[in-house]
Design an enzyme around this catalytic site. Structure first.
Site, PDB file in Angstrom:
ATOM      1  N   LYS A  35      26.244   5.825  42.923  1.00 55.75           N
ATOM      2  CA  LYS A  35      26.611   6.861  43.892  1.00 55.75           C
ATOM      3  C   LYS A  35      25.376   7.701  44.245  1.00 55.75           C
ATOM      4  O   LYS A  35      24.365   7.655  43.534  1.00 55.75           O
ATOM      5  CB  LYS A  35      27.707   7.753  43.296  1.00 55.75           C
ATOM      6  CG  LYS A  35      27.295   8.495  42.027  1.00 55.75           C
ATOM      7  CD  LYS A  35      28.502   9.109  41.316  1.00 55.75           C
ATOM      8  CE  LYS A  35      28.068   9.821  40.038  1.00 55.75           C
ATOM      9  NZ  LYS A  35      29.234  10.298  39.262  1.00 55.75           N
ATOM     10  N   ARG A  49      39.619  17.157  36.767  1.00 55.62           N
ATOM     11  CA  ARG A  49      38.792  17.035  37.960  1.00 55.62           C
ATOM     12  C   ARG A  49      39.420  16.031  38.924  1.00 55.62           C
ATOM     13  O   ARG A  49      39.768  16.377  40.049  1.00 55.62           O
ATOM     14  CB  ARG A  49      37.369  16.613  37.580  1.00 55.62           C
ATOM     15  CG  ARG A  49      36.419  16.557  38.752  1.00 55.62           C
ATOM     16  CD  ARG A  49      35.011  16.189  38.346  1.00 55.62           C
ATOM     17  NE  ARG A  49      34.873  14.779  37.996  1.00 55.62           N
ATOM     18  CZ  ARG A  49      33.704  14.172  37.786  1.00 55.62           C
ATOM     19  NH1 ARG A  49      32.577  14.851  37.892  1.00 55.62           N
ATOM     20  NH2 ARG A  49      33.644  12.895  37.470  1.00 55.62           N
ATOM     21  N   TYR A  97       4.333  33.601  47.549  1.00 52.70           N
ATOM     22  CA  TYR A  97       5.282  34.551  48.135  1.00 52.70           C
ATOM     23  C   TYR A  97       5.611  35.665  47.151  1.00 52.70           C
ATOM     24  O   TYR A  97       5.864  35.413  45.968  1.00 52.70           O
ATOM     25  CB  TYR A  97       6.573  33.831  48.533  1.00 52.70           C
ATOM     26  CG  TYR A  97       6.458  33.078  49.833  1.00 52.70           C
ATOM     27  CD1 TYR A  97       6.153  33.737  51.024  1.00 52.70           C
ATOM     28  CD2 TYR A  97       6.665  31.705  49.873  1.00 52.70           C
ATOM     29  CE1 TYR A  97       6.049  33.041  52.216  1.00 52.70           C
ATOM     30  CE2 TYR A  97       6.565  31.007  51.063  1.00 52.70           C
ATOM     31  CZ  TYR A  97       6.255  31.676  52.241  1.00 52.70           C
ATOM     32  OH  TYR A  97       6.164  30.985  53.409  1.00 52.70           O
ATOM     33  N   MET A 125       8.146  26.000  50.427  1.00 53.27           N
ATOM     34  CA  MET A 125       8.838  24.843  51.013  1.00 53.27           C
ATOM     35  C   MET A 125       7.991  23.582  50.919  1.00 53.27           C
ATOM     36  O   MET A 125       8.481  22.510  50.553  1.00 53.27           O
ATOM     37  CB  MET A 125       9.180  25.125  52.483  1.00 53.27           C
ATOM     38  CG  MET A 125       9.972  23.991  53.128  1.00 53.27           C
ATOM     39  SD  MET A 125      10.199  24.197  54.896  1.00 53.27           S
ATOM     40  CE  MET A 125      11.275  25.608  54.963  1.00 53.27           C
TER      41      MET A 125
HETATM   42  C1  LIG Z   1      28.939   9.954  37.911  1.00 52.18           C
HETATM   43  C2  LIG Z   1      29.963   9.300  37.086  1.00 52.18           C
HETATM   44  C3  LIG Z   1      29.604   8.389  36.076  1.00 52.18           C
HETATM   45  C4  LIG Z   1      28.174   8.175  35.649  1.00 52.18           C
HETATM   46  O1  LIG Z   1      27.797   9.236  34.815  1.00 52.18           O
HETATM   47  P1  LIG Z   1      26.391   9.239  34.038  1.00 52.18           P
HETATM   48  O2  LIG Z   1      26.497  10.423  33.164  1.00 52.18           O
HETATM   49  O3  LIG Z   1      25.352   9.358  35.079  1.00 52.18           O
HETATM   50  O4  LIG Z   1      26.299   7.957  33.302  1.00 52.18           O
HETATM   51  C5  LIG Z   1      30.612   7.698  35.430  1.00 52.18           C
HETATM   52  N1  LIG Z   1      31.919   7.898  35.747  1.00 52.18           N
HETATM   53  C6  LIG Z   1      32.297   8.792  36.688  1.00 52.18           C
HETATM   54  C7  LIG Z   1      33.752   8.972  36.964  1.00 52.18           C
HETATM   55  C8  LIG Z   1      31.342   9.529  37.369  1.00 52.18           C
HETATM   56  O5  LIG Z   1      31.734  10.427  38.277  1.00 52.18           O
END
Ligand SMILES: *Cc1c(COP(=O)(O)O)cnc(C)c1O
Length: 379
Positions: free
Chosen positions: A42, A141, A263, A311
């Site tokens: 992802k 979640r 800055y 930036m």
């Molecule tokens: C992002 C995610 C993972 C991967 O998690 P890592 O800690 O990066 O290995 C696995 N399962 C779900 C549901 C996730 O959202």
């Protein structure tokens, strides 16, 4: 790999080692066997490029890939052979089910509404459609409430329409191995998944892969560990580094004692100070929280960041380097052997996940190829 002397117009250079990625996959797969290791790609494979990353992982023997959204799955569908299973963790918003079905992508069903719409899509197409069912084991979640999971388990119309490939849940505290939450969640998951006899199970992410074998179930969903980050934030359980990031020195100059830097002049030089300005900043994904805290490295020396992160630039104290070093055009290390991504993340007050997924788009990207092409590929 890039030639240090070759001219490049870019402010920074991002090197992604697909061989190291493949070795990390093999290490996780060996650790969790007889469970199988799936890859979480992802967010553009945590910022590293989901196309090249997923292809290399397929060549390393990975057959199952998790993304967050349907469009992320569509983006890599054609990079992978049709047998590769693509699973959408966040499930489907209403109306996109036909698109998902048409491309042979597998949704995670997180709610009764998602389950009902997917079953309806299957009936409309007059064939069973694959899905993964997520059960909430305590993180609150995503996933079905316990009573909704039981309801679906006994819903014959649903079970006829949908081919359940996996029941899954997600651990809230897998990066903290001794957290009591892990034991509570595995017990809750075992209880909930028992309503789906014969359906394979998945509970662990990278952190879970480093927990005891009962957490591995049938499928482990590995993300950060593949990319060389540590699930706990401590370098101890990090695997091989995959990312190297260097930035270009754009100017070097000495200022007198008492001079303010950056800055709001948040740093005041307490001695005559040689400052190297590098051409990367928060627009490139280096958090402002690194101001006056983080560092870059050159020739084995730590170069503290002076003042705020801008930036497009960061100012480094190079006073302790030999005269004449570094020169304009030299590269300094931001992520690499001297400064693993977890150390940079700690200095910024965040986690490696956020550093990697924030990597900017202005870098010159190089992929070190994975040579073991097709090893482990299913027939
Ligand atoms: C992002 C995610 C993972 C991967 O998690 P890592 O800690 O990066 O290995 C696995 N399962 C779900 C549901 C996730 O959202």
């Amino acid at each position: 790999m890039p030639d240090n002397r070759a001219p490049t117009a870019h402010c920074g250079r991002l090197q992604i080692d697909l061989s190291a990625l493949a070795r990390n996959y093999a290490a996780i797969a060996a650790r969790v066997a007889p469970a199988t290791a799936a890859a979480v790609v992802k967010a553009d494979a945590y910022g590293l490029g989901s196309g090249p990353v997923a292809s290399a992982l397929w060549d390393a023997g990975c057959c199952r890939f998790f993304v967050a959204h349907l469009d992320e799955a569509l983006a890599i569908r054609d990079e992978l052979p049709p047998q590769a299973e693509l699973i959408v963790l966040n499930g489907l918003p209403p109306g996109v089910e036909p698109l998902c079905a048409r491309h042979g992508i597998v949704p995670v069903l997180n709610s009764l509404g998602q389950a009902e719409r997917w079953a309806e899509t299957a009936r409309a197409r007059d064939r069973r459609l694959p899905a993964v069912l997520q059960l909430d084991s305590g993180m609150s979640r995503l996933g079905l409430a316990p009573e909704d999971g039981v309801r679906l388990a006994h819903d014959d119309r649903f079970r006829q329409a949908v081919d359940l490939r996996l029941v899954m849940s997600h651990l809230a505290s897998s990066g903290t191995p001794d957290s009591e939450a892990n034991a509570m969640q595995i017990a809750a998951f075992d209880r909930l998944a028992a309503a789906f006899p014969g359906v394979p199970r998945s509970l662990a992410n990278s952190g879970g892969a480093f927990l005891a074998a009962p957490y591995h179930k049938d499928v482990v969903r590995a993300g950060i560990a593949l990319y060389g980050g540590s699930p706990s934030g401590g370098p101890a359980d990090a695997l091989e580094p995959v990312v190297r990031l260097d930035a270009r020195v754009v100017q070097v100059r000495t200022v007198p004692e008492g001079t303010g830097v950056g800055y709001d002049l948040t740093h005041r030089c307490t001695r005559p100070t040689r400052i190297a300005t590098i051409g990367v900043g928060y627009a490139d994904g280096l958090p402002r929280t690194l101001g006056n805290r983080g560092a870059a490295w050159f020739d084995g020396r730590r170069l503290p960041i002076l003042g705020r992160v801008s930036m497009d630039s960061i100012t480094l104290d190079v006073s302790d380097l030999p005269a004449g070093q570094p020169e304009e055009g030299d590269w300094v290390e931001i992520i690499g052997p001297h400064q693993p991504v977890d150390v940079l993340a700690r200095d910024a007050g965040t986690i490696s996940y956020e550093i990697l997924t924030s990597l900017g788009h202005r870098y010159d990207r190089h992929y070190r190829p994975f040579a073991g092409v097709n090893s482990g590929r299913p027939a």
